[in-house]
Design a protein around this motif. Sequence first.
Motif, PDB file in Angstrom:
ATOM      1  N   UNK A 107       0.846  -1.196   0.000  1.00  0.00           N
ATOM      2  CA  UNK A 107       0.000   0.000   0.000  1.00  0.00           C
ATOM      3  C   UNK A 107       0.881   1.245   0.000  1.00  0.00           C
ATOM      4  N   UNK A 108       1.514   1.577  -1.120  1.00  0.00           N
ATOM      5  CA  UNK A 108       2.467   2.692  -1.162  1.00  0.00           C
ATOM      6  C   UNK A 108       1.843   4.045  -0.836  1.00  0.00           C
ATOM      7  N   UNK A 109       0.531   4.171  -0.990  1.00  0.00           N
ATOM      8  CA  UNK A 109      -0.127   5.456  -0.747  1.00  0.00           C
ATOM      9  C   UNK A 109      -0.444   5.679   0.736  1.00  0.00           C
ATOM     10  N   UNK A 110      -0.241   4.662   1.570  1.00  0.00           N
ATOM     11  CA  UNK A 110      -0.651   4.729   2.966  1.00  0.00           C
ATOM     12  C   UNK A 110       0.453   5.331   3.843  1.00  0.00           C
ATOM     13  N   UNK A 111       0.179   6.418   4.545  1.00  0.00           N
ATOM     14  CA  UNK A 111       1.195   7.014   5.427  1.00  0.00           C
ATOM     15  C   UNK A 111       1.591   6.045   6.540  1.00  0.00           C
ATOM     16  N   UNK A 112       2.879   6.061   6.874  1.00  0.00           N
ATOM     17  CA  UNK A 112       3.389   5.203   7.931  1.00  0.00           C
ATOM     18  C   UNK A 112       4.164   6.049   8.939  1.00  0.00           C
ATOM     19  N   UNK A 113       3.950   5.743  10.205  1.00  0.00           N
ATOM     20  CA  UNK A 113       4.569   6.511  11.287  1.00  0.00           C
ATOM     21  C   UNK A 113       5.369   5.564  12.175  1.00  0.00           C
ATOM     22  N   UNK A 114       6.575   5.970  12.520  1.00  0.00           N
ATOM     23  CA  UNK A 114       7.410   5.205  13.452  1.00  0.00           C
ATOM     24  C   UNK A 114       7.282   5.801  14.845  1.00  0.00           C
ATOM     25  N   UNK A 115       6.993   4.943  15.829  1.00  0.00           N
ATOM     26  CA  UNK A 115       6.904   5.343  17.234  1.00  0.00           C
ATOM     27  C   UNK A 115       7.998   4.580  17.979  1.00  0.00           C
TER      28      UNK A 115
END
Length: 403
Positions: free
Chosen positions: A139-147
Amino acid sequence: MNGTILALNAGSSSLKFRLYEVQGDQFYLILRGQFDGVNENPHLAVKEADGKEICNIDLKIGEHMQEDMLERIFDVIKPYTAKSPLQAVGHRVLHGGGRFADPVLLNDEIVDYLETLIPMGPLHQPANLASVKLFRRIRPELPQVACFDTAFHVNIDERAARYPIPLEYEAKGYRRFGFHGLSYTYIADRLREISDYLVRKRTVVAHLGSGSSMCAMRDGKAIDTTMGLTPLGGLMMGTRSGTVDPGLVLTLMEKENLSPAEIKHMLYYKSGLLGVSGISGDLRVLMSSDDPNAKKAIDLFVFRACRELSIMVATMQGIESLVFSAGIGENSSVIRKLICERAAWLGIQIDDEANNANAEIISSPESRVEVRVIPTDEEIVLAKQTASVIAESAKAGTSPVMA
């Protein structure tokens, strides 16, 4: 923000996920799921928030196992995101190094940097980043966040953060970081919810599980912690040694001709409860065993936990509150009792009836130290931090898509 957030907690042999509905600043659990035994006998279990079982199946290990797992997650959550679109994925990432003290929207450059930290977290960092890369492909369009698990400890006492090594290495970033930060964030927030007075107390939180650590905190902030540059230091764990004499490592290299890779494997995978007992790294297995080595392993686990507890108390110059959390801390009344009895010199007294019932407060009225049991929840912290990053990105007018 409004929509859904997927919180992903990838470990070396398991993958936990939760789907949350976000409405403004309110978070509602929709689904919880977990892949266990991903390297041997993979199993997927998923339940709705009310406990209704959605999925409970054994899987076959394939060439593209991790990708298959993430595809299955999307299949499971699809009906639940039809009316409330998925806004982002929040990943627990073990190590943020000296660069990240807050959750961050991921891009290629940041992922490349996080890969340089793999030697400092060989059990977890590769699994964390593998999920990030696979999500991007699927899902390249999906934002990803590192916590980051290290973020909670970023402002620990400078003396606690330093190693007594030459300055040139400290300048390169070799210092103590600390881990289990998402868990400690949750506990600190929970203490604040219970009482402003309680969160101000000198508190030691004991996160005891297959991976274990302690954190000295006051005013909801970390002062010291038992883990260091890597999640190998501090307490004895399921298969990890905890802190050992650096000279032991050198001696093993010189006398036993062990390579650095062999020593790393031994200290991470073959030590701790497993190494001492020769039976298992699972405390539950050892508690039910009659083998004398099982008892030796449990005794050493308690002994080492109390020793690390005393270090946290010394850093704060006292203790007013002790909190047990995580798998062992939340569920093993026996281990809690053994630790508290050995630490009675600190003024700790527990109420056996409350302890056996896993009550919220297990200390007796006479105890000078209040002892609590607080179940941790890393996934809700993941969801909240992820939503915050996405909201800030939208406010700043920047694209949240990973590039």
